[in-house]
Design a protein around this motif. Structure first.
Motif, PDB file in Angstrom:
ATOM      1  N   PRO A 216       0.805  -1.234   0.000  1.00  0.00           N
ATOM      2  CA  PRO A 216       0.000   0.000   0.000  1.00  0.00           C
ATOM      3  C   PRO A 216       0.827   1.267   0.000  1.00  0.00           C
ATOM      4  N   TRP A 217       1.861   1.337   0.854  1.00  0.00           N
ATOM      5  CA  TRP A 217       2.554   2.605   1.038  1.00  0.00           C
ATOM      6  C   TRP A 217       3.515   2.903  -0.110  1.00  0.00           C
ATOM      7  N   ALA A 218       4.127   1.883  -0.673  1.00  0.00           N
ATOM      8  CA  ALA A 218       4.975   2.116  -1.847  1.00  0.00           C
ATOM      9  C   ALA A 218       4.127   2.586  -3.031  1.00  0.00           C
ATOM     10  N   THR A 219       2.963   1.958  -3.199  1.00  0.00           N
ATOM     11  CA  THR A 219       2.060   2.372  -4.277  1.00  0.00           C
ATOM     12  C   THR A 219       1.570   3.797  -4.048  1.00  0.00           C
ATOM     13  N   ALA A 220       1.234   4.110  -2.794  1.00  0.00           N
ATOM     14  CA  ALA A 220       0.770   5.460  -2.478  1.00  0.00           C
ATOM     15  C   ALA A 220       1.857   6.494  -2.754  1.00  0.00           C
ATOM     16  N   ALA A 221       3.102   6.157  -2.428  1.00  0.00           N
ATOM     17  CA  ALA A 221       4.202   7.095  -2.663  1.00  0.00           C
ATOM     18  C   ALA A 221       4.404   7.338  -4.161  1.00  0.00           C
ATOM     19  N   ALA A 222       4.328   6.267  -4.955  1.00  0.00           N
ATOM     20  CA  ALA A 222       4.496   6.428  -6.402  1.00  0.00           C
ATOM     21  C   ALA A 222       3.364   7.270  -6.992  1.00  0.00           C
ATOM     22  N   ALA A 223       2.125   6.998  -6.565  1.00  0.00           N
ATOM     23  CA  ALA A 223       0.992   7.769  -7.075  1.00  0.00           C
ATOM     24  C   ALA A 223       1.088   9.229  -6.644  1.00  0.00           C
ATOM     25  N   THR A 224       1.520   9.465  -5.410  1.00  0.00           N
ATOM     26  CA  THR A 224       1.656  10.832  -4.915  1.00  0.00           C
ATOM     27  C   THR A 224       2.707  11.595  -5.714  1.00  0.00           C
ATOM     28  N   ALA A 225       3.784  10.904  -6.095  1.00  0.00           N
ATOM     29  CA  ALA A 225       4.816  11.548  -6.907  1.00  0.00           C
ATOM     30  C   ALA A 225       4.245  12.018  -8.237  1.00  0.00           C
ATOM     31  N   GLY A 226       3.395  11.185  -8.843  1.00  0.00           N
ATOM     32  CA  GLY A 226       2.766  11.590 -10.100  1.00  0.00           C
ATOM     33  C   GLY A 226       1.858  12.790  -9.925  1.00  0.00           C
ATOM     34  N   VAL A 227       1.072  12.790  -8.840  1.00  0.00           N
ATOM     35  CA  VAL A 227       0.185  13.922  -8.575  1.00  0.00           C
ATOM     36  C   VAL A 227       0.991  15.193  -8.328  1.00  0.00           C
ATOM     37  N   LEU A 228       2.107  15.066  -7.578  1.00  0.00           N
ATOM     38  CA  LEU A 228       2.925  16.235  -7.263  1.00  0.00           C
ATOM     39  C   LEU A 228       3.556  16.847  -8.505  1.00  0.00           C
ATOM     40  N   LEU A 229       3.863  16.008  -9.492  1.00  0.00           N
ATOM     41  CA  LEU A 229       4.423  16.539 -10.729  1.00  0.00           C
ATOM     42  C   LEU A 229       3.428  17.477 -11.406  1.00  0.00           C
ATOM     43  N   ILE A 230       2.158  17.069 -11.424  1.00  0.00           N
ATOM     44  CA  ILE A 230       1.125  17.963 -11.951  1.00  0.00           C
ATOM     45  C   ILE A 230       0.977  19.183 -11.047  1.00  0.00           C
ATOM     46  N   GLY A 231       1.122  18.985  -9.739  1.00  0.00           N
ATOM     47  CA  GLY A 231       1.038  20.102  -8.811  1.00  0.00           C
ATOM     48  C   GLY A 231       2.100  21.152  -9.079  1.00  0.00           C
ATOM     49  N   VAL A 232       3.314  20.723  -9.435  1.00  0.00           N
ATOM     50  CA  VAL A 232       4.382  21.670  -9.769  1.00  0.00           C
ATOM     51  C   VAL A 232       4.004  22.474 -11.013  1.00  0.00           C
ATOM     52  N   CYS A 233       3.463  21.784 -12.024  1.00  0.00           N
ATOM     53  CA  CYS A 233       3.013  22.494 -13.231  1.00  0.00           C
ATOM     54  C   CYS A 233       1.906  23.484 -12.891  1.00  0.00           C
ATOM     55  N   PHE A 234       1.019  23.058 -12.007  1.00  0.00           N
ATOM     56  CA  PHE A 234      -0.094  23.905 -11.575  1.00  0.00           C
ATOM     57  C   PHE A 234       0.441  25.166 -10.888  1.00  0.00           C
ATOM     58  N   ALA A 235       1.378  24.978  -9.950  1.00  0.00           N
ATOM     59  CA  ALA A 235       1.915  26.118  -9.208  1.00  0.00           C
ATOM     60  C   ALA A 235       2.684  27.064 -10.132  1.00  0.00           C
ATOM     61  N   THR A 236       3.407  26.512 -11.088  1.00  0.00           N
ATOM     62  CA  THR A 236       4.129  27.349 -12.045  1.00  0.00           C
ATOM     63  C   THR A 236       3.171  28.190 -12.877  1.00  0.00           C
ATOM     64  N   TYR A 237       2.103  27.555 -13.351  1.00  0.00           N
ATOM     65  CA  TYR A 237       1.083  28.277 -14.124  1.00  0.00           C
ATOM     66  C   TYR A 237       0.478  29.396 -13.287  1.00  0.00           C
ATOM     67  N   ASP A 238       0.124  29.096 -12.047  1.00  0.00           N
ATOM     68  CA  ASP A 238      -0.485  30.115 -11.184  1.00  0.00           C
ATOM     69  C   ASP A 238       0.472  31.270 -10.928  1.00  0.00           C
ATOM     70  N   ALA A 239       1.741  30.948 -10.739  1.00  0.00           N
ATOM     71  CA  ALA A 239       2.713  32.015 -10.493  1.00  0.00           C
ATOM     72  C   ALA A 239       2.867  32.917 -11.715  1.00  0.00           C
ATOM     73  N   LEU A 240       2.863  32.322 -12.905  1.00  0.00           N
ATOM     74  CA  LEU A 240       3.027  33.112 -14.121  1.00  0.00           C
ATOM     75  C   LEU A 240       1.801  33.964 -14.429  1.00  0.00           C
ATOM     76  N   ILE A 241       0.613  33.420 -14.200  1.00  0.00           N
ATOM     77  CA  ILE A 241      -0.614  34.123 -14.572  1.00  0.00           C
ATOM     78  C   ILE A 241      -1.133  35.004 -13.444  1.00  0.00           C
ATOM     79  N   TRP A 242      -1.206  34.428 -12.224  1.00  0.00           N
ATOM     80  CA  TRP A 242      -1.866  35.120 -11.120  1.00  0.00           C
ATOM     81  C   TRP A 242      -0.889  35.761 -10.139  1.00  0.00           C
TER      82      TRP A 242
END
Length: 583
Positions: A216-242
């Protein structure tokens, strides 16, 4: 089968409308065009050039510059797709309606097709061919997905992207979990509500792995890493626009839109309308969702499908509650309820489980029960009606006005049977002998409607396949009961959908009452109220139909027929923000 379904979806050009009164598509296409052609994602560069005066609706304003307040995921997918379209057109600006159509095919229909392929294989593996095929066809052909699949909006593709992420998480493996988390994050970046739906799916899958002790926890860590990658893109977009990674577009809304978001609250009337309303009701526009919901509940008793049933029930319940909160102060004109789309794959799963269970019972008993046969016949009638409603809507006008009572019959069915179909562009030479290049008008495109219908029916035949009939064949009296049940259910669905419909008989009665009153005969208070209500409903329906026809190509002031590369500097205030000042 999937290719036949997609061809049926793609023939009616749902983007052959040029007036920008529909803000959902406008707020997604204009920023993409502005960035590709003018190097700026603010909508001002396009708003200045498309009409003498034009102000986008779904907007957020930062330092006098107008941006889309939509989630950025569709923008990320749309920029490379639109850039490719401009390369194929020699670098020229692609007209709004054509751009919306291309983006709808590449960024909506294509992801739906890819995920539907894997989702269908998973359904067939878990439920068997009959149940899996019924679930897949119900989802794609007999639900609002049929209307939204080729539109450049977020809910339909985001739903399938989230579904793809869930399937990868479910299959296991750290690499798949990482990509699954990436897709769950991307779905949330396409539509904010899908963040909650993805979190529900991920939490239930984590609980399953904890209970079964499946890493469970290894799978959760891998999935969280994928979500965080999108989160970085999200934060970059927000910083540039807003201006800040923690800022959101909703921080810069105008006063009207801000008040609509601040006043959101749960309403029981909106919740019930999401179930049985004539416009947004799941059970009325797609009646197969009611047995689908029951199927999800029954899945909790199936050891191999228990966790999927729990996921489906939680997402469906949360989605209906969210809809009752959001739509209470944020009405829109898009057909049906786009906010309920994330629940549809799970309801289709429940429906497939119900069908598969019924067929297994038939095989175990050695003879079909009359009740089972009648139930399957009723389900067939529900699926037929569930297909016809989005089919007619998709061929006339994929929007519903809040100001028209029973928009389905007072506007869209009248247009569908009257021959006021969507303009044809992409496939017009195949179906319209009078078509010439450049003429894009509404008309009676019955050959194209027939082709779209034929492709859908052919997909159902291919899915059914040979040798999958109910065995053993029911006795004649049982078959008669099944046919009678199907006819009764279909008649009930059609009759109930007419509630609020102002038909020719109502207009005739209204004229009769008016004539009696003019002749000096007494007219009751109830009759006067009937005349007033009928006259109001007729006027609203006629105005809505006129607005629809005028919004087809060439019918609106804010169309690309008035596009000017130099901009309307003297009259359009967006030109100053775009750096185009009056001479």
């Amino acid at each position: 089968m999937l290719l036949l379904v997609c061809a049926s979806m793609a023939i009616p050009d749902r983007n052959a409308i040029v007036t920008f009164f529909e803000p959902t598509t406008e707020a997604r296409v204009l920023p993409i065009q502005a960035l590709v052609h003018y190097g700026d994602s603010a909508m001002d560069a396009m708003s200045c050039r498309i009409a003498t005066t034009h102000d986008p609706v779904d907007k957020a304003v930062v330092d006098g510059r107008t941006y889309s307040h939509k989630a950025p995921g569709m923008f990320w997918l749309g920029v490379p797709a639109y850039w490719l379209a401009t390369r194929l057109s020699g670098g020229q600006l692609v007209p709004f309606t054509t751009a919306a159509s291309v983006l709808g095919l590449l960024c909506s229909l294509l992801p739906i097709l890819l995920v539907a392929w894997f989702w269908g294989r998973w359904l067939i593996a878990r439920l068997g061919p009959p149940g899996g095929h019924v679930a897949l066809l119900a989802l794609l052909l007999a639900s609002p997905i049929y209307v939204y699949a080729t539109m450049f909006t977020d809910y339909a593709p985001a739903t399938f992207v989230m579904l793809g992420g869930y399937l990868l998480l479910r299959r296991g493996g750290l690499a798949r979990a990482g990509v699954g988390g990436l897709l769950l994050g991307l779905a949330g970046a396409m539509n904010y509500w899908l963040l909650a739906c993805g979190a529900i799916a991920g939490a239930v899958e984590l609980a399953r792995r904890v209970v079964t002790r499946d890493r469970p926890w290894a799978t959760a860590a891998a999935a969280t890493a994928g979500v965080l990658l999108i989160g970085v893109c999200f934060a970059t977009y927000d910083a540039l626009i807003w201006g800040s990674p923690w800022a959101q577009s909703y921080d810069f809304l105008g006063p009207v839109a801000r008040s609509m978001h601040e006043r959101m609250h749960f309403e029981w009337s909106t919740f019930l309308a999401g179930l049985v309303g004539d416009r947004r009701g799941l059970f009325t526009t797609s009646p197969w969702t009611l047995p689908g919901l029951a199927g999800l509940a029954f899945m909790l008793r199936a050891p191999t499908l228990r966790w999927e049933g729990l996921t489906g029930l939680l997402i469906t319940g949360a989605t209906l509650v969210f809809q009752a909160i959001y739509v209470s102060t944020n009405p829109d004109m898009l057909a049906f309820s786009r906010h309920a789309l994330p629940a549809l794959p799970w309801l289709a799963l429940g429906l497939g489980h119900l069908v598969a269970s019924a067929l297994r019972q038939v095989h175990r008993a050695g003879a079909p029960s009359p009740l089972v046969g009648a139930g399957l016949a009723a389900l067939g009638a529900a699926l037929l009606w569930s297909f016809f409603v989005p089919f007619a809507v998709g061929w006339t006008y994929p929007y519903h006005s809040d100001g028209v009572q029973n928009h389905l019959w007072n506007v869209q069915m009248m247009m569908f049977f009257g021959g006021d179909h969507l303009p044809l562009r992409s496939f017009a030479p195949l179906f319209d002998r009078l078509w010439v290049w450049g003429r894009e008008a509404a008309g009676a495109h019955w050959p194209a409607v027939g082709a779209s219908l034929g492709l859908a029916l052919l997909a159902a035949v291919v899915a059914h396949g040979p040798g999958r009939a109910l065995r053993p064949v029911p006795p004649r009296r049982h078959r008669a009961l099944a046919w009678l049940t199907a006819a009764a259910v279909l008649a009930l669905l059609v009759w109930s959908s007419h509630i609020g419909f102002v038909g020719p008989q109502d207009e005739l009665r209204m004229k009769t009452i008016i004539a009696r009153g003019a002749a000096g005969a007494p007219v009751s208070k109830a009759e006067r109220r009937f005349v007033q209500d009928t006259r109001t409903a007729l006027k609203a329906g006629q105005i809505a139909q006129l607005d629809v026809l005028q919004s087809y190509v060439g019918g609106g002031p804010a169309s690309y027929h008035g596009f000017s590369e130099h901009g309307y500097r003297d009259t359009n205030p967006h030109c100053a923000a775009a750096g185009l000042l009056p001479p």
